[in-house]
Design an enzyme around this catalytic site. Structure first.
Site, PDB file in Angstrom:
ATOM      1  N   TYR A 223       0.868  -1.192   0.000  1.00 12.00           N
ATOM      2  CA  TYR A 223       0.000   0.000   0.000  1.00 12.00           C
ATOM      3  C   TYR A 223       0.893   1.226   0.000  1.00 12.00           C
ATOM      4  O   TYR A 223       1.871   1.289   0.753  1.00 12.00           O
ATOM      5  CB  TYR A 223      -0.895  -0.002   1.240  1.00 12.00           C
ATOM      6  CG  TYR A 223      -1.783   1.223   1.367  1.00 12.00           C
ATOM      7  CD1 TYR A 223      -2.836   1.437   0.488  1.00 12.00           C
ATOM      8  CD2 TYR A 223      -1.568   2.158   2.380  1.00 12.00           C
ATOM      9  CE1 TYR A 223      -3.660   2.560   0.597  1.00 12.00           C
ATOM     10  CE2 TYR A 223      -2.390   3.282   2.508  1.00 12.00           C
ATOM     11  CZ  TYR A 223      -3.427   3.476   1.615  1.00 12.00           C
ATOM     12  OH  TYR A 223      -4.232   4.576   1.733  1.00 12.00           O
TER      13      TYR A 223
ATOM     14  N   ASP B 179       9.310   2.748  -0.495  1.00 12.26           N
ATOM     15  CA  ASP B 179       8.322   3.433   0.333  1.00 12.26           C
ATOM     16  C   ASP B 179       8.574   2.989   1.778  1.00 12.26           C
ATOM     17  O   ASP B 179       8.145   1.915   2.198  1.00 12.26           O
ATOM     18  CB  ASP B 179       6.916   3.065  -0.147  1.00 12.26           C
ATOM     19  CG  ASP B 179       5.837   3.710   0.699  1.00 12.26           C
ATOM     20  OD1 ASP B 179       6.177   4.400   1.686  1.00 12.26           O
ATOM     21  OD2 ASP B 179       4.649   3.517   0.389  1.00 12.26           O
TER      22      ASP B 179
ATOM     23  N   LYS C 219       4.823   8.502   8.918  1.00 12.55           N
ATOM     24  CA  LYS C 219       4.456   7.866  10.182  1.00 12.55           C
ATOM     25  C   LYS C 219       5.403   8.129  11.357  1.00 12.55           C
ATOM     26  O   LYS C 219       5.305   9.165  12.001  1.00 12.55           O
ATOM     27  CB  LYS C 219       4.270   6.368   9.957  1.00 12.55           C
ATOM     28  CG  LYS C 219       3.086   6.045   9.019  1.00 12.55           C
ATOM     29  CD  LYS C 219       2.647   4.618   9.156  1.00 12.55           C
ATOM     30  CE  LYS C 219       1.713   4.146   8.043  1.00 12.55           C
ATOM     31  NZ  LYS C 219       0.325   4.548   8.195  1.00 12.55           N
TER      32      LYS C 219
HETATM   33  C1  LIG Z   1       3.808   2.045   3.226  1.00 15.24           C
HETATM   34  C2  LIG Z   1       2.834   3.171   3.189  1.00 15.24           C
HETATM   35  N1  LIG Z   1       2.991   4.127   2.267  1.00 15.24           N
HETATM   36  C3  LIG Z   1       2.164   5.187   2.195  1.00 15.24           C
HETATM   37  C4  LIG Z   1       1.109   5.304   3.062  1.00 15.24           C
HETATM   38  C5  LIG Z   1       0.187   6.481   2.977  1.00 15.24           C
HETATM   39  O1  LIG Z   1       0.437   7.325   4.048  1.00 15.24           O
HETATM   40  P1  LIG Z   1      -0.680   8.345   4.552  1.00 15.24           P
HETATM   41  O2  LIG Z   1      -1.787   7.517   5.128  1.00 15.24           O
HETATM   42  O3  LIG Z   1       0.026   9.168   5.577  1.00 15.24           O
HETATM   43  O4  LIG Z   1      -1.125   9.142   3.374  1.00 15.24           O
HETATM   44  C6  LIG Z   1       0.898   4.330   4.037  1.00 15.24           C
HETATM   45  C7  LIG Z   1      -0.215   4.429   4.987  1.00 15.24           C
HETATM   46  O5  LIG Z   1      -0.555   3.524   5.698  1.00 15.24           O
HETATM   47  C8  LIG Z   1       1.785   3.228   4.100  1.00 15.24           C
HETATM   48  O6  LIG Z   1       1.618   2.246   4.989  1.00 15.24           O
END
Ligand SMILES: Cc1ncc(COP(=O)(O)O)c(C=O)c1O
Length: 433
Positions: free
Chosen positions: A142, A239, A267
Site C-alpha cells: 500500500y 516506500d 508515520k
Molecule cells: C507504506 C505506506 N505508504 C504510504 C502510506 C500512505 O500514508 P498516509 O496515510 O500518511 O497518506 C501508508 C499508509 O498507511 C503506508 O503504509
C-alpha cells in the site's frame, strides 16, 4: 473539547460519512469505538476502558503516545514560529540536513504532510525524469490513496492477477499504467520490464510489505530489484513510510544494504505528528519546481510546517540519544518468541512474523513469501482472537492481516500480559468451534 457527552459525540459523528475520517477506522465489531485519551502505550475509550495499544495508529508513535519531548517541541515551535508560506524556516533546514545525514539514499529531500503525498510526488518525479508511463507495484503493498497506486492491496483470491482498485473514479488509463506483480518474484519484475521495455518509470515497493502484516523480502530480492532498475533506467522507490525510523534511523534500506533512488518517509518520523518526506538522488530531486524552471511541480500550503518539522527533529533526537530501537527490538523478539511458544503448545500451525518492533501471527501453514500465501490465513481466528484480546484490555486491530507495533513506552510486563492474554483468547475462539 474532548470531554463531551456520548450523545453529543453520536450526534456529531452522524455528520461524518460512516462516522470515521479514514476508511479503515470503521472496524466490524467495534463500530461504536470512541477514543477519548491516549498516553504512552495505552488509549482509553469513552466508556472509561483503558487498553494496551499495539495498533498504534498504524505505526507512528514509536516513542509512545503523547511523548513529552516531542509534544514540547511542537508547542515551543508553535509559540515562536507559525507556518509562513514564504522562504524557509531554520527548523526545515535543520531537518533536511539531518535526513540526508541519516538515510543512505537521501542526498536532497522535500517535506510534505502525509505518506500519500510523498509517494505521489515520487511517481510524478520518476515519470518526469524518465518521460515514461508505467509504474510497477507489488500485490499487497500500500502506498496511499492516489490513483496510480490505490489498488491490489488485500485482494480477494479472484482479483489477484488483475487490477483490483481500492476506489471508484480511477481512470482506466491510470489503472492500465500500473503493473502489479507478486512480491519476492524478481523474475516477474524482469518480465514486466521487458514486456514494457523502455516505458517503466518506476518500481515502487514497501521493502517489507507491512500492509499485509510482515512479508519479509527473500535474500537477494531487494538487491535484484536494484540491479534490474539500474539496467532498465527505471527509478527504484522504497516506500519507507512504515519502515523508516521504526526499523532504524537509516530506514530498512540501511539494514538491507540496498540503496534506492528515491525514498518516502512518514508515520514514525515525527512520532504521530503529520509530516512526511520524499528524498533521494540530487539529480532527480533537483527536477522539482522548488528550483525555478524545473519541470516537476511541487507545492503544499503546509509543507515543512515548522511545528511538524520540530516534532520530527525531537523524535530523531530521542532516537539518537536513547536506546529506543534496542528496547523495541528486544520486546519484539520476546513477543515473537513467546507467541511461537504459545502456538506450539496449542499445536496450531502458524507463522509468527515481523521485524524489530512489528509482529503478526498468520494462522496458516508456512512459508509466507508472497501475498497469495496469505489467502490461507484463518481469518476468523485472526480477527476473533483480537476481539477476545479486548476483553483483556489489549488492542490489536481486529482486521485481517494487520500488523501490531511495540513502542518505547511498552514494557516487558506488557509483553508478558500480551502472551498470556493471547493464549487465553486463541483458546476461547478455538473452544467455540
Ligand atoms: C507504506 C505506506 N505508504 C504510504 C502510506 C500512505 O500514508 P498516509 O496515510 O500518511 O497518506 C501508508 C499508509 O498507511 C503506508 O503504509
Amino acid at each position: 473539547m474532548i470531554d463531551i457527552e456520548l450523545t453529543e459525540i453520536d450526534r456529531g459523528r452522524s455528520f461524518i460519512p460512516g462516522g470515521v475520517n479514514s476508511g479503515q477506522r470503521q472496524v466490524p465489531g467495534i463500530e461504536s469505538l470512541v477514543v477519548t485519551a491516549t498516553s504512552g502505550s495505552t488509549f482509553t475509550d469513552a466508556e472509561g476502558r483503558t487498553y494496551t495499544d499495539y495498533h498504534a495508529a498504524f505505526g507512528p508513535p514509536l516513542l509512545g503516545h503523547n511523548d513529552p519531548d516531542v509534544d514540547a517541541a511542537v508547542a515551543e515551535a508553535g509559540r515562536r514560529l507559525d507556518n509562513m508560506g514564504v522562504g524557509v524556516t531554520p527548523i526545515e533546514a535543520r531537518l533536511a540536513e539531518k535526513l540526508a545525514e541519516l538515510v543512505p539514499s537521501i542526498e536532497k529531500v522535500l517535506l510534505t504532510m502525509t505518506g500519500s503525498e510523498a509517494t505521489f510526488h515520487a511517481l510524478r518525479l520518476a515519470r518526469t525524469a524518465t518521460r515514461r508511463r508505467h509504474v510497477i507495484k507489488f500485490q499487497g503493498c500500500y502506498h496511499g490513496w492516489h490513483d496510480s497506486v490505490a489498488m491490489n492491496v488485500i485482494s480477494p483470491a479472484d482479483r489477484i492477477g488483475r487490477k483490483d482498485p481500492l476506489s471508484g473514479g480511477i481512470l482506466p488509463e491510470v489503472l492500465d499504467a500500473t503493473i502489479v506483480v507478486p512480491f519476492n518474484d524478481a523474475a516477474a519484475v524482469e518480465r514486466a520490464l521487458e514486456e514494457h521495455s523502455g516505458d517503466v518509470a518506476a518500481i515502487i515497493l514497501e521493502p517489507i510489505p507491512h500492509n499485509i502484516g510482515a512479508v519479509l523480502p527473500q535474500p537477494g530480492f531487494l538487491e535484484r530489484l536494484r540491479e534490474l532498475a539500474t539496467e532498465h533506467g527505471t527509478v527504484l522507490v522504497f516506500d519507507e513510510v512504515i519502515t523508516g525510523f521504526r526499523h532504524g534511523l537509516g530506514g530498512y534500506q540501511k539494514v538491507a544494504g540496498v540503496t534506492p533512488d528515491l525514498t518516502t518517509l512518514g508515520k514514525a518520523m515525527a512520532n504521530g505528528w503529520p509530516i512526511s518526506a520524499l528524498g533521494g538522488k540530487a539529480d532527480l530531486m533537483d527536477l522539482f519546481s522548488t528550483t525555478p524552471g524545473r519541470p516537476a511541480f511541487f507545492a503544499g500550503t503546509f509543507n515543512g510546517h515548522p511545528a511538524m518539522a520540530a516534532a520530527a527533529l525531537a523524535t530523531i533526537d530521542r532516537l539518537e540519544r536513547e536506546p529506543v530501537h534496542e528496547h523495541v527490538f528486544r520486546l519484539g523478539e520476546r513477543a515473537r518468541r513467546g507467541l511461537q511458544e504459545v502456538y506450539d503448545a496449542l499445536d496450531l500451525p502458524v507463522v509468527v512474523s515481523g521485524f524489530g518492533s512489528v509482529f503478526v501471527t498468520y494462522f496458516l501453514q508456512g512459508p509466507v513469501n508472497t501475498y497469495t500465501d496469505l489467502l490461507a490465513n484463518d481469518v476468523d481466528l485472526f480477527v476473533g482472537y483480537r476481539r477476545e484480546l479486548m476483553k483483556h484490555g489489549i488492542f490489536e486491530l481486529p482486521l485481517n492481516l494487520k500488523r501490531s507495533h511495540i513502542s518505547y513506552a511498552h514494557t516487558e510486563a506488557d509483553i508478558d500480559r500480551l502472551l498470556e492474554a493471547t493464549n487465553e483468547s486463541v483458546r476461547a475462539v478455538l473452544a467455540r468451534r
